[in-house]
Enzyme design. Structure first.
Site, short mmCIF file in Angstrom:
data_model
loop_
_atom_site.label_atom_id
_atom_site.label_comp_id
_atom_site.label_asym_id
_atom_site.label_seq_id
_atom_site.Cartn_x
_atom_site.Cartn_y
_atom_site.Cartn_z
N HIS A 160 14.11 -37.53 -8.68
CA HIS A 160 13.42 -37.95 -7.44
C HIS A 160 12.00 -37.40 -7.38
O HIS A 160 11.53 -37.02 -6.32
CB HIS A 160 14.22 -37.48 -6.22
CG HIS A 160 15.59 -38.10 -6.16
ND1 HIS A 160 15.80 -39.45 -5.97
CD2 HIS A 160 16.83 -37.55 -6.30
CE1 HIS A 160 17.09 -39.71 -5.98
NE2 HIS A 160 17.74 -38.57 -6.18
N GLU A 178 15.84 -18.38 -9.03
CA GLU A 178 15.57 -16.98 -9.32
C GLU A 178 15.03 -16.82 -10.75
O GLU A 178 14.11 -16.03 -10.98
CB GLU A 178 16.84 -16.14 -9.10
CG GLU A 178 16.75 -14.67 -9.45
CD GLU A 178 15.66 -13.90 -8.70
OE1 GLU A 178 15.10 -14.42 -7.71
OE2 GLU A 178 15.36 -12.76 -9.12
N ASN A 195 -1.60 2.31 6.06
CA ASN A 195 -0.77 1.17 5.61
C ASN A 195 -0.55 0.27 6.81
O ASN A 195 -0.36 0.78 7.92
CB ASN A 195 0.62 1.64 5.16
CG ASN A 195 0.61 2.19 3.76
OD1 ASN A 195 -0.42 2.23 3.11
ND2 ASN A 195 1.77 2.61 3.31
N GLY A 196 -0.47 -1.04 6.58
CA GLY A 196 -0.18 -1.95 7.69
C GLY A 196 -1.39 -2.82 8.00
O GLY A 196 -2.34 -2.88 7.22
N CYS A 231 0.85 -1.18 0.00
CA CYS A 231 0.00 0.00 0.00
C CYS A 231 0.88 1.24 0.00
O CYS A 231 2.02 1.20 0.44
CB CYS A 231 -0.94 0.07 1.20
SG CYS A 231 -2.08 -1.30 1.34
N GLU A 255 6.63 -14.68 -11.73
CA GLU A 255 6.16 -13.36 -11.25
C GLU A 255 5.52 -12.53 -12.35
O GLU A 255 4.50 -11.90 -12.13
CB GLU A 255 7.35 -12.55 -10.70
CG GLU A 255 7.74 -12.87 -9.28
CD GLU A 255 8.92 -12.02 -8.81
OE1 GLU A 255 8.89 -11.59 -7.65
OE2 GLU A 255 9.86 -11.79 -9.58
N ARG A 265 3.89 -0.42 -4.89
CA ARG A 265 3.59 -0.95 -3.55
C ARG A 265 2.25 -1.68 -3.51
O ARG A 265 1.90 -2.29 -2.50
CB ARG A 265 3.56 0.20 -2.54
CG ARG A 265 4.89 0.89 -2.39
CD ARG A 265 4.79 1.98 -1.36
NE ARG A 265 4.67 1.44 -0.03
CZ ARG A 265 5.68 1.20 0.79
NH1 ARG A 265 6.89 1.46 0.40
NH2 ARG A 265 5.47 0.71 1.99
N TRP A 303 -3.01 -2.52 -1.56
CA TRP A 303 -2.72 -3.95 -1.81
C TRP A 303 -3.54 -4.67 -0.76
O TRP A 303 -3.21 -4.63 0.42
CB TRP A 303 -1.23 -4.22 -1.65
CG TRP A 303 -0.82 -5.61 -2.02
CD1 TRP A 303 -0.46 -6.07 -3.25
CD2 TRP A 303 -0.68 -6.74 -1.13
NE1 TRP A 303 -0.13 -7.40 -3.20
CE2 TRP A 303 -0.25 -7.84 -1.90
CE3 TRP A 303 -0.89 -6.93 0.24
CZ2 TRP A 303 -0.02 -9.09 -1.35
CZ3 TRP A 303 -0.66 -8.18 0.78
CH2 TRP A 303 -0.23 -9.25 -0.02
N LYS A 348 11.41 -15.26 -11.56
CA LYS A 348 11.19 -14.13 -12.47
C LYS A 348 10.08 -14.46 -13.46
O LYS A 348 9.19 -13.66 -13.70
CB LYS A 348 12.46 -13.77 -13.24
CG LYS A 348 13.53 -13.03 -12.48
CD LYS A 348 13.24 -11.57 -12.17
CE LYS A 348 12.53 -11.38 -10.88
NZ LYS A 348 13.14 -11.47 -9.64
N LYS A 407 5.97 -4.59 -4.39
CA LYS A 407 7.42 -4.57 -4.31
C LYS A 407 7.91 -4.58 -2.87
O LYS A 407 8.93 -5.16 -2.54
CB LYS A 407 7.97 -3.34 -5.03
CG LYS A 407 9.47 -3.35 -5.10
CD LYS A 407 9.98 -2.66 -6.31
CE LYS A 407 11.45 -2.92 -6.51
NZ LYS A 407 11.74 -4.27 -7.00
C1 G6P Z 1 8.33 -8.98 -2.64
C2 G6P Z 1 8.83 -8.57 -4.01
C3 G6P Z 1 10.02 -9.43 -4.41
C4 G6P Z 1 11.10 -9.34 -3.34
C5 G6P Z 1 10.56 -9.72 -1.95
C6 G6P Z 1 11.56 -9.41 -0.86
O1 G6P Z 1 7.76 -10.23 -2.68
O2 G6P Z 1 7.79 -8.69 -4.96
O3 G6P Z 1 10.55 -8.97 -5.64
O4 G6P Z 1 12.17 -10.17 -3.67
O5 G6P Z 1 9.39 -8.96 -1.68
O6 G6P Z 1 11.72 -8.03 -0.80
P1 G6P Z 1 12.99 -7.30 -0.22
O7 G6P Z 1 12.67 -5.84 -0.40
O8 G6P Z 1 13.10 -7.69 1.22
O9 G6P Z 1 14.15 -7.73 -1.02
#
Ligand code: G6P
Length: 616
Positions: A512, A489, A103-104, A2, A496, A27, A77, A493, A611
């Site tokens: 396995h 990773e 927020n929160g 948010c 996501e 956010r 969010w 990606k 994010k």
């Molecule tokens: C969210 C984001 C990811 C990120 C993760 C950890 O899920 O969408 O891209 O890797 O948070 O965030 P940080 O800011 O702690 O790296």
């Protein structure tokens, strides 16, 4: 998670709020809203979905909006309640006099709601936030003072919050409060700003006051007053913001993600700059505050992180163990919190986070700090909560990352981990700086920016492969050793931003279980680098091939005889196993980007994600 914006001054509030919200969309973006005060009236506009819907809604109200010079805004969010207009912020009290954004998460909202219903509050939404609006309004009835009402209300609220509230009877102020959720006041000339993150106001001011937990503040056009937990007035601590407005522009790229992928060579140069000068020189890492004695006493390392940062930590484990022989545990913060914390003063704890605001990681760090361990933080945001918890704040220097999918911050985290591991090793073994393997790695780190540039210069093959595989519904990524995290990773990606079901496995685990899923509809992407695991990964590729899976190889070397195994091959610049995660990942980021782009997905703001995840 948010976004909050607030403005008080002489300019048109709605313009500032919308511009601020557009820089906070990373956010969260499932609904948005603004409250605009003019005279003793407050107009509220909300819209479900992306910010563009609110902008459309406001277009026909330009005349009314232009009259307002005080306002608060929010981008959501969803945590409690669907992303509907009713659940969108701002929320109001029953009398409609008080309006607030939040927020929160209010943890005791059910309890408070029951109490408030007993005294006549009628709830319209399913949010926890609305409880705060009713509670502050209830407290206001006792004192007719918005500051006092906020001060008493926050003492009854459990959980995390950043609040911005306005009241019709006090039309010259915005009252704010913070606990475990970021909130910054931007200091202007005859105007002030409030935001949950600085990109929202960096165009207007470079001076800011970061609220700390339990503070409550009154923001007026010409003054800012901040009160501590015991309601005492505190001195304002103004800081200068280290970011440029240009950092939040796409600079001609179609998406922030593509721009940020392309920035990675410079990011590597920034992190190495002044810290790694040549292959035969020791690493300068003055940011690491342990002295040599203390470094020699490190008996274990714990790395705590989430998401992409966790994958960087997994690469870090491999490098630190290889060079220092100190055992390293890597754990998702959300799991770390709920186990017994076994750490002591000889444990080095490394918290990794792009945003520095991830709630789970903050909680885990606070928890282990109690054990007296040294806390090294690797974050892209030196102004964040986590940075403030650090004993050592290690360099990242990636600049603001806007795209929700992390790319350049991952690269910067990797480089920071390379530097840290070499630093520890050089203290533990005085001869190590002359060790040929280390000298080679240093040389490769110095050459890394140009290798990334070579890779980025010609992406035709990656784009072709992206198009060819874009209609597959599932993907498997395999690798071994130091590139196992690259497989995780790369798969992350892809899922996501394209919503394709992609999973990373250690190549040796394929047989396995996951092998049961292989057939011609399941592409397998294998990362093959020269080094001790090369032949083993190749055998795993044979196994996949025997099940008719389509095979994509990402490799810095492939013998001609082995090329027949693969349907498609992406060649990357040469490099040792040790440096390869920093090269492979660029290919995997590009592949995910082009698949999502080809499918027409919202690359920078994928559905359901945010994010900065400021809730546990
Ligand atoms: C969210 C984001 C990811 C990120 C993760 C950890 O899920 O969408 O891209 O890797 O948070 O965030 P940080 O800011 O702690 O790296």
């Amino acid at each position: 998670m948010c976004g909050i914006i607030g403005y008080i001054g002489d300019r048109c509030a709605s313009d500032i709020l919308i511009s601020g919200l557009s820089h906070l969309e990373y956010r969260g973006y499932d609904s948005s809203g603004v409250a605009l005060m003019h005279g003793n009236e407050i107009d509220i506009y909300k819209a479900p979905g992306k910010l563009i819907n609110l902008i459309e809604e406001l277009k026909s109200k330009q005349d009314v909006c232009a009259k307002s010079h005080i306002g608060i805004g929010h981008i959501r969010w969803a945590t409690h309640g669907l992303p509907t207009t009713t659940n969108a912020h701002p929320h109001t009290s029953n009398c409609n006099n008080l309006t607030l954004v939040h927020n929160g998460i209010i943890e005791n909202y059910q309890e408070l709601k029951e109490e408030l219903i007993k005294v006549g509050s009628v709830f319209k939404s399913q949010t926890d936030t609305e409880v705060a609006a009713h509670l502050i309004a209830y407290e206001y009835e006792k004192t007719h003072d918005l500051l006092k009402a906020m001060q008493s209300a926050v003492k009854k609220i459990k959980g995390a919050f950043a609040f911005c509230a306005i009241h019709k009877s006090e039309p010259d102020k915005i009252v704010v409060a913070k606990r475990n959720a970021p909130l910054v006041i931007g200091v202007g000339n005859g105007e002030n700003f409030i935001a949950s993150d600085i990109p929202a106001m960096i165009e207007y001011t470079k001076k800011a006051i970061y609220l700390t937990d339990y503070q409550v503040g009154v923001v007026q056009k010409d003054s800012i007053q901040i009160f501590d937990k015991d309601d005492n007035l505190t001195a304002n601590k103004i800081e200068y913001l280290p970011f440029e407005a240009v950092a939040i522009s796409k600079l001609g790229y179609k998406h922030f993600m593509l721009k940020e992928i392309h920035e990675q060579s410079d990011v590597v140069r920034n992190v190495l700059g002044g810290r790694l000068l040549s292959p035969d020189k020791e690493v300068n890492l003055n940011e690491f505050k342990l002295n040599n004695d203390e470094i020699n006493k490190i008996s274990r390392v714990q790395i705590i992180a989430c998401g992409t940062s966790l994958h960087a930590g997994m690469v870090g484990k491999y490098i630190i163990e290889k060079f220092t022989k100190i055992p390293v545990d890597v754990e998702p913060s959300s799991e770390y919190i709920y186990r017994d914390t076994i750490a002591d003063k000889n444990t080095l704890v490394i918290g990794i986070s792009q945003s520095g605001e991830t709630a789970d990681t903050i909680t885990a760090i606070k928890q282990v700090k109690e054990c007296g361990s040294h806390i090294a933080i690797i974050t892209n945001r030196t102004d964040s909560t986590m940075a403030r918890l650090a004993d050592s704040l290690l360099p990242v220097d990636a600049g603001i990352e806007v795209s929700v999918a992390a790319t350049k911050s991952y690269m910067a985290q990797l480089i920071s981990l390379y530097l840290l591991s070499m630093k520890i090793m050089e203290v533990k073994d005085k001869n190590s700086a002359k060790n040929p393997e280390i000298m080679k790695l240093k040389q490769e780190l110095l050459e890394l920016p140009s290798k990334i540039e070579i890779l980025l210069e010609n992406t035709d093959n990656i784009q072709r492969i992206a198009k060819k595989y874009s209609n597959y519904k599932n993907f498997i990524f395999i690798a071994r050793g130091i590139n196992f995290p690259s497989a995780l990773e790369g798969a992350l990606k892809l899922k996501e931003i394209s919503y394709i079901n992609a999973t990373g496995y250690c190549a040796g685990e394929l047989k396995h279980g996951p092998i049961a899923m292989l057939d011609e509809n399941m592409p397998v992407l294998a990362i093959l680098n020269t080094g001790i695991v090369y032949d083993k990964v190749l055998s795993n590729c044979e196994e996949a091939r025997a099940r008719q899976a389509k095979l994509i190889g990402v490799t810095n070397y492939l013998a001609e005889k082995d090329e027949r195994l693969f349907d498609d091959i992406i060649k990357i610049p040469s490099g040792s196993d040790l440096i390869s995660p920093a090269i492979n990942i660029v290919v995997l980021q590009l592949l995910a980007y082009y698949i999502a782009e080809y499918l027409g997905k919202d690359v920078d703001q994928p559905r359901n994600l945010a994010k900065s995840v400021t809730v546990e």
